[in-house]
Every structure is written in C-alpha cells, then in structure tokens.
Design an enzyme around this catalytic site. Structure first.
Site, mmCIF file in Angstrom:
data_model
loop_
_atom_site.group_PDB
_atom_site.id
_atom_site.type_symbol
_atom_site.label_atom_id
_atom_site.label_comp_id
_atom_site.label_asym_id
_atom_site.label_seq_id
_atom_site.Cartn_x
_atom_site.Cartn_y
_atom_site.Cartn_z
ATOM 1 N N SER A 141 0.853 -1.191 0.000
ATOM 2 C CA SER A 141 0.000 0.000 0.000
ATOM 3 C C SER A 141 0.884 1.235 0.000
ATOM 4 O O SER A 141 2.046 1.174 0.440
ATOM 5 C CB SER A 141 -0.891 0.010 1.249
ATOM 6 O OG SER A 141 -1.559 1.248 1.413
ATOM 7 N N TYR A 154 -2.942 -0.834 10.279
ATOM 8 C CA TYR A 154 -2.918 -1.199 8.856
ATOM 9 C C TYR A 154 -1.573 -0.844 8.240
ATOM 10 O O TYR A 154 -0.985 -1.648 7.499
ATOM 11 C CB TYR A 154 -4.052 -0.465 8.140
ATOM 12 C CG TYR A 154 -4.117 -0.701 6.644
ATOM 13 C CD1 TYR A 154 -4.754 -1.825 6.129
ATOM 14 C CD2 TYR A 154 -3.563 0.219 5.743
ATOM 15 C CE1 TYR A 154 -4.831 -2.029 4.755
ATOM 16 C CE2 TYR A 154 -3.629 0.016 4.376
ATOM 17 C CZ TYR A 154 -4.268 -1.107 3.892
ATOM 18 O OH TYR A 154 -4.341 -1.320 2.531
#
Length: 253
Positions: A141, A154
């Site tokens: 990400s 996350y």
C-alpha cells in the site's frame, strides 16, 4: 498475449483489485485460479472470465489458514500442471485510533495482510524453484511508505509486506523467482467505500480524498491490474524487490 498459458493464483480475487487483476490476466491469456474466502464472489469472477472466453477456476481460501493456502497451491498445480504467478492480494483494513485498537483487531489485520502473504510465498516458492522459476506479486500500500491517521495498525501490516518482499526477493532471485510489491493509493473498491462510510459525512470524505490526489480522481482497480500485468510479464524480467507506487501522485505531496 503477454501471459499466454501462464498459470496464476490470485488471492482476494472475488472483488476489487483482485478481481480486476484476474480479469486482466485472463485477457492476456493466463489461466487464473481465483481464490477468495467468499466462494460466491470468486465464482462471479470466474463467470466474468469465462464470458470473455478465458479460463478461470474459483476456490474458497482463507489465507490465515496455512493448510488452506497449501491446498490452494496444490490444487492449482494438480489441475493445471504448474504455478507461474502468485499474487498475494487478499487484505482488509480496520480504522481506529491505536488507543482503541484491540488485540483482536491487531491480530486479524496481521493474520490476513501479512501472515497470508507469508503463507503464500512459503508454499509457492518450492514448486516454482522446481519448475525453473516464477513470479510473486504482493499487494502492499502507499501506507507502507507514508502514515495516515486511524490507519496505524494497517500501516504496520503493509510496511511489513514491503520489508518482507524486499528481503525475500534477495533470498530467491538467483533461483529464478521474481518477487515484487505494488503499493496502491486510494482505489475505488468496496473496501475503500466501506472506509468512507465510517465517516460522519461519507461524501465529504470521498471528496477530500480525491482532492489529495494530484491526478484528481480515485484509482480504478484496473489501474492496479495493469501494474500487476507488467510485473507478471517478461517485461519485468530484471525487476526484483521493487515497490511500485500507483497512487496518482499522492505520496509525492
């Protein structure tokens, strides 16, 4: 066709980025094994592939369960003879301040986002070495590179994916295994929409996100699928341990 007769296994392929990658790979001639914990969603992706004349095979896989990952790879090889490309794409997000993040939240994020990648790589590499090579793509990400409020846990998982990818690529490059990561920015997927819906004003949250992206739009799942296609193809023959950021320029700000 850039992936003609290549056998690929994609996790989290029942929707979003995974589904787009499955469709893009199939359009380029790949045989696609569609893995998702939601078998109905995986079967929908299989149907879409078959409607365009491609070959897809849907299977139910929970990437947090090592034996299910082992079985998915074994099934792929038994059915199609080899495994050329593994895309570890399955992932989730949980948005909470770290002071409200429970141990269960932390464990769930790490089990899916990082342990699932570990299981996939661990069990795909031996048959790839035996057959003379292969490609592994891990979905990280942009938040493996920059931080964002409420995404702390996350970010930790995706940073782990990126570090894991880099180290693993060094470990196996000489054996003909190319291992790289994609770092997507905000992509128009059900997961992102669910994140917007957590805001008091989802529409305003979406607008603010779009305003933070230099190109002025959310990414489309196929934007990431095209990057995955490059990494899976022979065009990326000299690319090892890369983190390809596809975020519309967001991390440059």
């Amino acid at each position: 066709m850039r992936l003609k007769d290549k056998v690929s296994l994609i996790t989290g392929a029942g929707s979003g980025i995974g589904q787009a990658v499955a469709l893009r790979f199939a359009s380029e001639g790949a045989i696609v094994v569609i893995a998702d914990r939601n078998l109905e969603a995986a079967e929908k992706t299989q149907y879409l592939i078959e409607q365009t004349g491609g070959t897809g095979h849907a299977i139910a896989v929970d990437v947090t369960q090592e034996q299910q990952v082992v079985d998915a790879i074994a099934t792929t090889i038994q059915q199609f003879g080899r495994l050329d490309v593994l895309h570890n794409n399955a992932g989730i997000s949980i948005l909470k301040p770290i002071t409200e993040t429970t141990e269960a939240d932390w464990d769930l994020l790490f089990n899916i986002n990082l342990k699932g990648v570990f299981f996939g790589c661990k069990h795909a590499i031996p048959p790839m070495v035996q057959q003379g090579g292969g490609v592994i793509i891990n979905t990280a990400s942009e938040l493996a590179i920059v931080g964002q409020s409420l995404y702390t846990a996350y970010c930790a998982t995706k940073g782990g994916v990126l570090a894991f990818t880099r180290a693993l690529s060094v470990e196996w490059a000489a054996k003909g295994i190319r291992i790289n990561a994609i770092c997507p920015g905000p992509i128009q997927t059900p997961m992102l929409q669910a994140e917007f819906n957590l805001a008091s004003n989802p529409t305003a949250e979406e607008v603010a996100t779009i305003q933070s992206i230099p190109v002025g739009r959310l990414g489309a799942p196929d934007d990431i699928a095209r990057v995955a296609l490059f990494l899976a193809s022979d065009d990326a023959v000299f690319v090892h341990g890369a983190a390809i950021v596809a975020d519309g320029g967001r991390t440059t700000l």
